[in-house]
Design a protein around this motif. Structure first.
Motif, PDB file in Angstrom:
ATOM      1  N   LYS A  95      -6.570  -6.164   4.395  1.00 27.60           N
ATOM      2  CA  LYS A  95      -5.367  -5.833   5.158  1.00 27.60           C
ATOM      3  C   LYS A  95      -4.772  -4.513   4.685  1.00 27.60           C
ATOM      4  CE  LYS A  95      -2.690  -8.807   2.063  1.00 27.60           C
ATOM      5  NZ  LYS A  95      -1.916 -10.047   1.949  1.00 27.60           N
ATOM      6  N   LEU A  96      -4.020  -3.897   5.573  1.00 27.88           N
ATOM      7  CA  LEU A  96      -3.279  -2.683   5.286  1.00 27.88           C
ATOM      8  C   LEU A  96      -1.802  -2.985   5.463  1.00 27.88           C
ATOM      9  CD1 LEU A  96      -5.366  -0.047   7.322  1.00 27.88           C
ATOM     10  CD2 LEU A  96      -5.780  -0.864   4.997  1.00 27.88           C
ATOM     11  N   GLU A  97      -0.981  -2.463   4.573  1.00 28.93           N
ATOM     12  CA  GLU A  97       0.464  -2.652   4.685  1.00 28.93           C
ATOM     13  C   GLU A  97       1.108  -1.393   5.254  1.00 28.93           C
ATOM     14  OE1 GLU A  97       2.626  -3.974   1.264  1.00 28.93           O
ATOM     15  OE2 GLU A  97       1.187  -5.556   0.785  1.00 28.93           O
ATOM     16  N   PHE A  98       2.029  -1.594   6.168  1.00 31.95           N
ATOM     17  CA  PHE A  98       2.831  -0.510   6.725  1.00 31.95           C
ATOM     18  C   PHE A  98       4.235  -0.697   6.166  1.00 31.95           C
ATOM     19  CE2 PHE A  98       4.909   1.254  10.816  1.00 31.95           C
ATOM     20  CZ  PHE A  98       4.887   2.551  10.308  1.00 31.95           C
ATOM     21  N   VAL A  99       4.715   0.273   5.399  1.00 35.45           N
ATOM     22  CA  VAL A  99       5.969   0.094   4.673  1.00 35.45           C
ATOM     23  C   VAL A  99       6.903   1.293   4.845  1.00 35.45           C
ATOM     24  CG1 VAL A  99       4.828  -1.319   2.908  1.00 35.45           C
ATOM     25  CG2 VAL A  99       5.123   1.142   2.508  1.00 35.45           C
ATOM     26  N   SER A 100       8.196   1.037   4.667  1.00 31.06           N
ATOM     27  CA  SER A 100       9.143   2.114   4.417  1.00 31.06           C
ATOM     28  C   SER A 100       9.311   2.166   2.905  1.00 31.06           C
ATOM     29  CB  SER A 100      10.481   1.857   5.112  1.00 31.06           C
ATOM     30  OG  SER A 100      11.107   0.696   4.609  1.00 31.06           O
ATOM     31  N   ASN A 101       9.437   3.357   2.361  1.00 31.89           N
ATOM     32  CA  ASN A 101       9.325   3.492   0.910  1.00 31.89           C
ATOM     33  C   ASN A 101      10.082   4.696   0.378  1.00 31.89           C
ATOM     34  OD1 ASN A 101       6.761   4.638   2.413  1.00 31.89           O
ATOM     35  ND2 ASN A 101       7.054   5.932   0.601  1.00 31.89           N
ATOM     36  N   ASP A 102      10.343   4.650  -0.934  1.00 30.54           N
ATOM     37  CA  ASP A 102      10.846   5.837  -1.616  1.00 30.54           C
ATOM     38  C   ASP A 102       9.644   6.640  -2.113  1.00 30.54           C
ATOM     39  OD1 ASP A 102       9.923   4.412  -3.831  1.00 30.54           O
ATOM     40  OD2 ASP A 102      11.726   4.731  -5.025  1.00 30.54           O
ATOM     41  N   TRP A 103       9.909   7.724  -2.823  1.00 29.62           N
ATOM     42  CA  TRP A 103       8.843   8.630  -3.253  1.00 29.62           C
ATOM     43  C   TRP A 103       7.831   7.947  -4.174  1.00 29.62           C
ATOM     44  CZ3 TRP A 103       8.010  13.602  -1.633  1.00 29.62           C
ATOM     45  CH2 TRP A 103       7.075  14.354  -2.358  1.00 29.62           C
ATOM     46  N   TYR A 104       8.292   6.971  -4.952  1.00 25.66           N
ATOM     47  CA  TYR A 104       7.455   6.374  -6.000  1.00 25.66           C
ATOM     48  C   TYR A 104       6.929   4.984  -5.623  1.00 25.66           C
ATOM     49  CZ  TYR A 104       9.954  10.128  -8.252  1.00 25.66           C
ATOM     50  OH  TYR A 104      10.496  11.366  -8.540  1.00 25.66           O
ATOM     51  N   GLN A 105       7.214   4.539  -4.434  1.00 24.49           N
ATOM     52  CA  GLN A 105       6.776   3.220  -3.963  1.00 24.49           C
ATOM     53  C   GLN A 105       7.281   2.104  -4.879  1.00 24.49           C
ATOM     54  OE1 GLN A 105       5.148   2.208  -1.226  1.00 24.49           O
ATOM     55  NE2 GLN A 105       4.521   4.157  -0.318  1.00 24.49           N
ATOM     56  N   ARG A 106       8.533   2.232  -5.331  1.00 22.19           N
ATOM     57  CA  ARG A 106       9.102   1.200  -6.198  1.00 22.19           C
ATOM     58  C   ARG A 106       9.443  -0.045  -5.385  1.00 22.19           C
ATOM     59  NH1 ARG A 106      12.444   5.623  -9.695  1.00 22.19           N
ATOM     60  NH2 ARG A 106      12.846   6.383  -7.585  1.00 22.19           N
ATOM     61  N   LYS A 107       9.038  -1.183  -5.909  1.00 21.41           N
ATOM     62  CA  LYS A 107       9.150  -2.453  -5.193  1.00 21.41           C
ATOM     63  C   LYS A 107      10.543  -2.687  -4.637  1.00 21.41           C
ATOM     64  CE  LYS A 107       8.464  -7.445  -5.759  1.00 21.41           C
ATOM     65  NZ  LYS A 107       8.100  -8.516  -6.713  1.00 21.41           N
ATOM     66  N   GLU A 108      11.556  -2.392  -5.443  1.00 16.59           N
ATOM     67  CA  GLU A 108      12.920  -2.667  -5.021  1.00 16.59           C
ATOM     68  C   GLU A 108      13.406  -1.749  -3.895  1.00 16.59           C
ATOM     69  OE1 GLU A 108      13.233  -0.045  -8.773  1.00 16.59           O
ATOM     70  OE2 GLU A 108      11.969  -1.674  -8.003  1.00 16.59           O
ATOM     71  N   ARG A 109      12.614  -0.703  -3.603  1.00 16.42           N
ATOM     72  CA  ARG A 109      13.012   0.235  -2.548  1.00 16.42           C
ATOM     73  C   ARG A 109      11.984   0.287  -1.411  1.00 16.42           C
ATOM     74  NH1 ARG A 109      15.743   5.598  -4.875  1.00 16.42           N
ATOM     75  NH2 ARG A 109      17.312   5.060  -3.316  1.00 16.42           N
ATOM     76  N   VAL A 110      11.042  -0.629  -1.456  1.00 17.30           N
ATOM     77  CA  VAL A 110      10.008  -0.707  -0.411  1.00 17.30           C
ATOM     78  C   VAL A 110      10.291  -1.893   0.497  1.00 17.30           C
ATOM     79  CG1 VAL A 110       7.571  -1.232   0.017  1.00 17.30           C
ATOM     80  CG2 VAL A 110       8.187   0.438  -1.726  1.00 17.30           C
ATOM     81  N   LYS A 111      10.139  -1.669   1.788  1.00 21.12           N
ATOM     82  CA  LYS A 111      10.280  -2.756   2.759  1.00 21.12           C
ATOM     83  C   LYS A 111       9.012  -2.825   3.599  1.00 21.12           C
ATOM     84  CE  LYS A 111      13.038  -4.413   6.668  1.00 21.12           C
ATOM     85  NZ  LYS A 111      14.171  -4.123   7.590  1.00 21.12           N
ATOM     86  N   LYS A 112       8.367  -3.983   3.610  1.00 20.33           N
ATOM     87  CA  LYS A 112       7.165  -4.147   4.432  1.00 20.33           C
ATOM     88  C   LYS A 112       7.587  -4.236   5.899  1.00 20.33           C
ATOM     89  CE  LYS A 112       3.980  -7.082   3.062  1.00 20.33           C
ATOM     90  NZ  LYS A 112       3.189  -8.335   2.894  1.00 20.33           N
ATOM     91  N   LEU A 113       6.991  -3.379   6.714  1.00 20.32           N
ATOM     92  CA  LEU A 113       7.310  -3.318   8.132  1.00 20.32           C
ATOM     93  C   LEU A 113       6.319  -4.119   8.983  1.00 20.32           C
ATOM     94  CD1 LEU A 113       8.026   0.517   8.292  1.00 20.32           C
ATOM     95  CD2 LEU A 113       9.710  -1.320   8.051  1.00 20.32           C
ATOM     96  N   TYR A 114       5.055  -4.116   8.529  1.00 23.84           N
ATOM     97  CA  TYR A 114       4.007  -4.810   9.282  1.00 23.84           C
ATOM     98  C   TYR A 114       2.764  -4.898   8.402  1.00 23.84           C
ATOM     99  CZ  TYR A 114       1.648  -6.398  13.550  1.00 23.84           C
ATOM    100  OH  TYR A 114       1.012  -7.148  14.503  1.00 23.84           O
ATOM    101  N   GLU A 115       1.929  -5.876   8.708  1.00 25.79           N
ATOM    102  CA  GLU A 115       0.677  -6.054   7.978  1.00 25.79           C
ATOM    103  C   GLU A 115      -0.465  -6.097   8.982  1.00 25.79           C
ATOM    104  OE1 GLU A 115       0.542  -8.369   4.131  1.00 25.79           O
ATOM    105  OE2 GLU A 115      -0.587  -9.713   5.458  1.00 25.79           O
ATOM    106  N   PHE A 116      -1.436  -5.205   8.800  1.00 22.97           N
ATOM    107  CA  PHE A 116      -2.592  -5.137   9.695  1.00 22.97           C
ATOM    108  C   PHE A 116      -3.803  -5.755   9.025  1.00 22.97           C
ATOM    109  CE2 PHE A 116       0.101  -1.450  10.630  1.00 22.97           C
ATOM    110  CZ  PHE A 116       0.247  -1.538  12.007  1.00 22.97           C
ATOM    111  N   GLU A 117      -4.555  -6.544   9.753  1.00 22.97           N
ATOM    112  CA  GLU A 117      -5.817  -7.082   9.243  1.00 22.97           C
ATOM    113  C   GLU A 117      -6.965  -6.219   9.731  1.00 22.97           C
ATOM    114  OE1 GLU A 117      -6.353 -11.172  10.156  1.00 22.97           O
ATOM    115  OE2 GLU A 117      -4.581 -11.816   9.020  1.00 22.97           O
ATOM    116  N   ILE A 118      -7.964  -6.013   8.864  1.00 24.48           N
ATOM    117  CA  ILE A 118      -9.160  -5.270   9.289  1.00 24.48           C
ATOM    118  C   ILE A 118     -10.400  -6.101   8.952  1.00 24.48           C
ATOM    119  CG2 ILE A 118      -8.076  -3.024   8.997  1.00 24.48           C
ATOM    120  CD1 ILE A 118      -9.725  -2.660   6.435  1.00 24.48           C
TER     121      ILE A 118
END
Length: 226
Positions: free
Chosen positions: A203-226
């Protein structure tokens, strides 16, 4: 691109720079007021791989505790930075369903993609895992995304920083001057060809994120299966 040679060249050049104190310190990494945000399509390795990576990071922390070490939750491979982080971006300003639909149309159904993390590479500002792909599927996805977004009336900044072609993962950023640089580089050298393991991408994650991809500042927007 010969990925192995690319990583090797980058490693040799960067280790020389670090050795001669020409490394770069990230002065924004501890800035609480940093409001750079964007959206990214990424891959996350499984926990067993993250555990292997943390063994290395724990060794590095003992000699250079003041550098920035990625926790397991933040380790990722960037498939594509759709909108590179900038101050003022907000997820509410884009039509999210259109992005999801466009990305979905660029992804293959049920094709195998394996990634192996083997060895380390570096830049003047960070240490990275060398990621090797089992086939060209990842770059095929990237090329489809480039073409699709080029022809779509959607905000994007694909390849604004550099055209991504690898499967590397940043695990250390330099935020302070080194105090035990020789010991740090000795550990890096010992792990320069270490096999951290391989995994199949499901799967691939589509996220909104800060520069460092810190968990507390990342929000998962969608998950794609491949």
């Amino acid at each position: 691109m010969d990925l192995k040679e690319h990583y090797k060249k980058l490693y040799n050049e960067s280790i020389d720079m670090i050795s001669s104190d020409k490394y770069e310190i990230d002065h924004l990494i501890d800035l609480k007021s940093d409001q750079r945000f964007g959206i990214t399509l990424l891959i996350r390795p499984p926990d067993i791989i993250k555990d292997n990576i943390q063994k290395l990071l724990n060794e590095l922390k003992r000699v250079e505790p003041n550098q920035y070490y990625y926790p397991g939750s933040d380790i990722h491979i960037t498939v594509m930075s759709i909108i590179s982080c900038y101050e003022g971006f907000h997820i509410k300003t884009i039509e999210l369903p259109k992005y999801i639909e466009l990305i979905q149309g660029c992804l293959p159904a049920h094709q195998n993609l394996k990634i192996r993390f083997k060895g380390l590479t570096a830049s003047s500002s960070c240490i990275m895992l060398q990621g090797f792909m089992s086939n060209d599927l990842l770059n095929e996805i990237r090329n489809k995304l480039r073409s699709a977004f080029k022809n779509a009336p959607l905000e994007q900044s694909l390849d604004k920083r550099y055209p991504i072609q690898t499967a590397h993962s940043t695990i250390v950023r330099f935020r302070k001057h080194f105090e035990q640089k020789d010991s740090f580089l000795k550990i890096i050298d010992q792990y320069s060809n270490h096999d951290f393991g391989s995994f199949e991408v499901k799967k691939l994650e589509f996220v909104s994120n800060d520069w460092y991809q810190r968990k507390e500042r990342v929000k998962k927007l969608y998950e794609f299966e491949i």
